[in-house]
Scaffold this motif. Structure first.
Motif, mmCIF file in Angstrom:
data_model
loop_
_atom_site.group_PDB
_atom_site.id
_atom_site.type_symbol
_atom_site.label_atom_id
_atom_site.label_comp_id
_atom_site.label_asym_id
_atom_site.label_seq_id
_atom_site.Cartn_x
_atom_site.Cartn_y
_atom_site.Cartn_z
ATOM 1 N N ASN A 36 0.828 -1.212 0.000
ATOM 2 C CA ASN A 36 0.000 0.000 0.000
ATOM 3 C C ASN A 36 0.864 1.265 0.000
ATOM 4 O OD1 ASN A 36 -2.297 -1.563 0.051
ATOM 5 N ND2 ASN A 36 -2.628 -1.356 2.250
ATOM 6 N N LEU A 37 1.929 1.247 0.806
ATOM 7 C CA LEU A 37 2.814 2.410 0.872
ATOM 8 C C LEU A 37 3.545 2.609 -0.453
ATOM 9 C CD1 LEU A 37 3.996 4.685 2.572
ATOM 10 C CD2 LEU A 37 5.748 3.096 3.382
ATOM 11 N N ALA A 38 3.965 1.506 -1.075
ATOM 12 C CA ALA A 38 4.645 1.599 -2.369
ATOM 13 C C ALA A 38 3.715 2.154 -3.437
ATOM 14 C CB ALA A 38 5.177 0.224 -2.784
ATOM 15 N N MET A 39 2.442 1.739 -3.398
ATOM 16 C CA MET A 39 1.470 2.261 -4.355
ATOM 17 C C MET A 39 1.234 3.753 -4.135
ATOM 18 S SD MET A 39 -0.471 2.013 -6.906
ATOM 19 C CE MET A 39 -0.510 0.256 -7.255
ATOM 20 N N ARG A 40 1.167 4.161 -2.884
ATOM 21 C CA ARG A 40 1.013 5.586 -2.586
ATOM 22 C C ARG A 40 2.227 6.365 -3.075
ATOM 23 N NH1 ARG A 40 0.144 6.973 3.549
ATOM 24 N NH2 ARG A 40 -1.455 5.377 3.226
ATOM 25 N N ASN A 41 3.397 5.766 -2.953
ATOM 26 C CA ASN A 41 4.626 6.406 -3.420
ATOM 27 C C ASN A 41 4.581 6.614 -4.931
ATOM 28 O OD1 ASN A 41 7.280 7.438 -2.834
ATOM 29 N ND2 ASN A 41 8.126 5.608 -3.790
ATOM 30 N N ILE A 42 4.025 5.635 -5.658
ATOM 31 C CA ILE A 42 3.870 5.770 -7.109
ATOM 32 C C ILE A 42 2.927 6.928 -7.421
ATOM 33 C CG2 ILE A 42 2.968 4.661 -9.194
ATOM 34 C CD1 ILE A 42 3.810 1.964 -7.994
ATOM 35 N N GLN A 43 1.824 7.020 -6.665
ATOM 36 C CA GLN A 43 0.826 8.057 -6.903
ATOM 37 C C GLN A 43 1.349 9.460 -6.598
ATOM 38 O OE1 GLN A 43 -2.307 7.693 -8.197
ATOM 39 N NE2 GLN A 43 -1.813 5.543 -8.534
ATOM 40 N N ASN A 44 2.448 9.532 -5.855
ATOM 41 C CA ASN A 44 3.043 10.840 -5.547
ATOM 42 C C ASN A 44 4.029 11.293 -6.611
ATOM 43 O OD1 ASN A 44 1.795 11.770 -3.194
ATOM 44 N ND2 ASN A 44 2.995 10.405 -1.919
ATOM 45 N N HIS A 45 4.238 10.463 -7.649
ATOM 46 C CA HIS A 45 5.085 10.843 -8.773
ATOM 47 C C HIS A 45 4.204 10.959 -10.004
ATOM 48 C CE1 HIS A 45 7.999 9.171 -5.904
ATOM 49 N NE2 HIS A 45 8.879 9.961 -6.492
ATOM 50 N N ILE A 46 4.094 12.149 -10.545
ATOM 51 C CA ILE A 46 3.138 12.419 -11.616
ATOM 52 C C ILE A 46 3.430 11.605 -12.868
ATOM 53 C CG2 ILE A 46 2.078 14.225 -13.019
ATOM 54 C CD1 ILE A 46 1.638 14.479 -9.977
ATOM 55 N N LEU A 47 4.700 11.480 -13.239
ATOM 56 C CA LEU A 47 5.049 10.836 -14.507
ATOM 57 C C LEU A 47 5.624 9.430 -14.336
ATOM 58 C CD1 LEU A 47 6.698 13.907 -16.290
ATOM 59 C CD2 LEU A 47 4.354 13.065 -16.508
ATOM 60 N N ARG A 48 5.643 8.914 -13.117
ATOM 61 C CA ARG A 48 6.198 7.576 -12.901
ATOM 62 C C ARG A 48 5.068 6.610 -12.550
ATOM 63 N NH1 ARG A 48 10.709 6.894 -8.404
ATOM 64 N NH2 ARG A 48 9.054 6.107 -7.081
ATOM 65 N N TYR A 49 5.027 5.488 -13.257
ATOM 66 C CA TYR A 49 3.950 4.525 -13.050
ATOM 67 C C TYR A 49 4.463 3.183 -12.539
ATOM 68 C CZ TYR A 49 0.949 7.818 -15.465
ATOM 69 O OH TYR A 49 0.237 8.949 -15.806
ATOM 70 N N GLU A 50 5.748 3.087 -12.254
ATOM 71 C CA GLU A 50 6.316 1.849 -11.741
ATOM 72 C C GLU A 50 7.195 2.165 -10.537
ATOM 73 O OE1 GLU A 50 8.330 0.414 -15.141
ATOM 74 O OE2 GLU A 50 6.530 -0.400 -16.087
ATOM 75 N N ASP A 51 7.339 1.185 -9.679
ATOM 76 C CA ASP A 51 8.125 1.392 -8.468
ATOM 77 C C ASP A 51 8.801 0.087 -8.092
ATOM 78 O OD1 ASP A 51 8.496 3.277 -5.935
ATOM 79 O OD2 ASP A 51 8.084 1.252 -5.213
ATOM 80 N N GLN A 52 10.101 0.161 -7.830
ATOM 81 C CA GLN A 52 10.871 -1.036 -7.515
ATOM 82 C C GLN A 52 10.339 -1.728 -6.270
ATOM 83 O OE1 GLN A 52 15.025 -0.273 -7.021
ATOM 84 N NE2 GLN A 52 15.591 -2.434 -6.994
ATOM 85 N N TYR A 53 9.996 -0.951 -5.267
ATOM 86 C CA TYR A 53 9.487 -1.556 -4.027
ATOM 87 C C TYR A 53 8.157 -2.263 -4.250
ATOM 88 C CZ TYR A 53 13.012 0.612 -1.019
ATOM 89 O OH TYR A 53 14.194 0.950 -0.403
ATOM 90 N N TYR A 54 7.297 -1.674 -5.081
ATOM 91 C CA TYR A 54 5.995 -2.299 -5.327
ATOM 92 C C TYR A 54 6.182 -3.668 -5.973
ATOM 93 C CZ TYR A 54 1.222 -3.019 -6.906
ATOM 94 O OH TYR A 54 -0.022 -3.559 -7.113
ATOM 95 N N TYR A 55 7.078 -3.746 -6.972
ATOM 96 C CA TYR A 55 7.347 -5.030 -7.602
ATOM 97 C C TYR A 55 7.947 -6.015 -6.596
ATOM 98 C CZ TYR A 55 6.302 -3.572 -12.359
ATOM 99 O OH TYR A 55 5.657 -3.159 -13.499
#
Length: 322
Positions: A196-215
């Motif tokens: 959930n935190l990793a997804m929120r982190n993605i949502q805080n970046h306007i142009l980034r749709y992927e996150d290493q932690y989320y994967y």
């Protein structure tokens, strides 16, 4: 529990005060409404804030157009207000802009209160909307850094995986264990919170749709499902055979190698060699031995899938340059 003010509460308060100050300095009518719009537009993430702000802006334009037309045509009466809401809300819902209903209602009520449409009033309302939304977007530029918390979840999950795999190896080796299993529900919570935190982190970046932690959390989540599938087979084995020690050693070595480092090829080779060794052993001499060896083969099959999940993610991460 100690009294605590969160960052979102603080920036909402500052934003509301700033919006009122700007609207008041510009001598706008209904200047307090700028604070209401700001409060409504401050969201949990930057991306969500942009969407909510856009929805409210468009909904306000639609609300002013509908209410202005109907008020002038039918009159400034309570039933006209009711009719406007009946027409306005379905349109906004159809456009999937539900977030704009509350803000637009404030603007519509301003028109009703004044009792007449003029260029000055329309400009006044537009400025209130721009100030409220603009201040909210300004406040939402600040979002707390999640890296420390994400690293914490990462470490805790790896520590829990190490403990679980080690305890499974102990049970295979001795046929019993004093482990209370508390790491199982704790791991479920850690994975969910981390994801959930990793997804929120993605949502805080306007142009980034992927996150290493989320994967990473998704990978561990899938691996944990495999561990949960293995556990009933391990717990039913109160009898050990020669192969039990071999699989226990593999689990123990896996527990010591839980890390982001990709050692999958090494362990897959280990499992392949172990399977070949199992095939060369004499057939079971009892039903109990047959059942234990069958369970061990199933565990090895699941461990292969456990490793393949990490290998697939590792290759995907390389392709996407995470």
């Amino acid at each position: 529990m100690p009294f605590k003010i969160g960052y979102r509460t603080l920036k909402t308060a500052v934003g509301a005060g700033l919006a009122v100050a700007i609207a008041q300095a510009m001598q706008l009518e209904f200047y307090g409404s700028a604070a209401i719009i700001t409060v409504l537009c401050i969201s949990v993430t930057r991306r969500d804030s942009l969407k909510v702000s856009w929805d409210r802006m468009v909904a306000c334009m639609i609300g002013m157009a509908i209410s202005g037309s109907l008020f002038e045509w039918i009159g400034y009466q309570p039933w006209t207000l009711a009719m406007i809401i009946i027409v306005f809300i379905p349109i906004v819902v159809k456009l999937n802009m539900n977030a704009g209903i509350a803000t637009s209602s404030v603007i519509i009520l301003h028109l009703y209160t004044v009792g007449g449409i003029s260029t000055a009033l329309i400009i006044n309302e537009l400025l209130l909307i721009v100030i409220g939304i603009g201040v909210a977007l300004l406040m939402n530029l600040y979002m707390p850094n999640s890296d420390k918390a994400l690293r914490h979840y990462h470490k805790e999950i790896e520590d829990h995986f190490k403990t679980i795999l080690h305890e499974l190896s102990v049970y295979l080796r001795y046929g019993e264990s004093n482990w209370d299993g508390k790491e199982i529900p704790e791991t479920v919570d850690l994975l969910q919170n981390g994801k959930n935190l990793a997804m929120r982190n993605i949502q805080n970046h306007i142009l980034r749709y992927e996150d290493q932690y989320y994967y990473y959390f998704k990978m561990r989540e899938k691996q944990f499902e495999i561990i949960e599938r293995m556990m009933p087979y391990v717990s039913k084995m109160n009898h050990t055979v020669e192969q039990s020690e071999t699989v226990a050693n593999l689990l123990d070595e896996l527990s010591k190698s839980v890390s982001p480092v990709n050692r999958v090829p090494y362990f897959l080779d280990r499992i392949k060699t172990m399977k070949e060794g199992f095939e060369e052993m004499p057939l079971p001499t009892s039903r109990e031995e047959f059942e234990v060896r069958s369970a061990l083969l199933y565990i090895m099959h699941e461990l292969e899938e456990y490793l393949h999940i990490k290998d697939r993610l590792w290759n995907d991460a390389d392709k996407k340059k995470l």
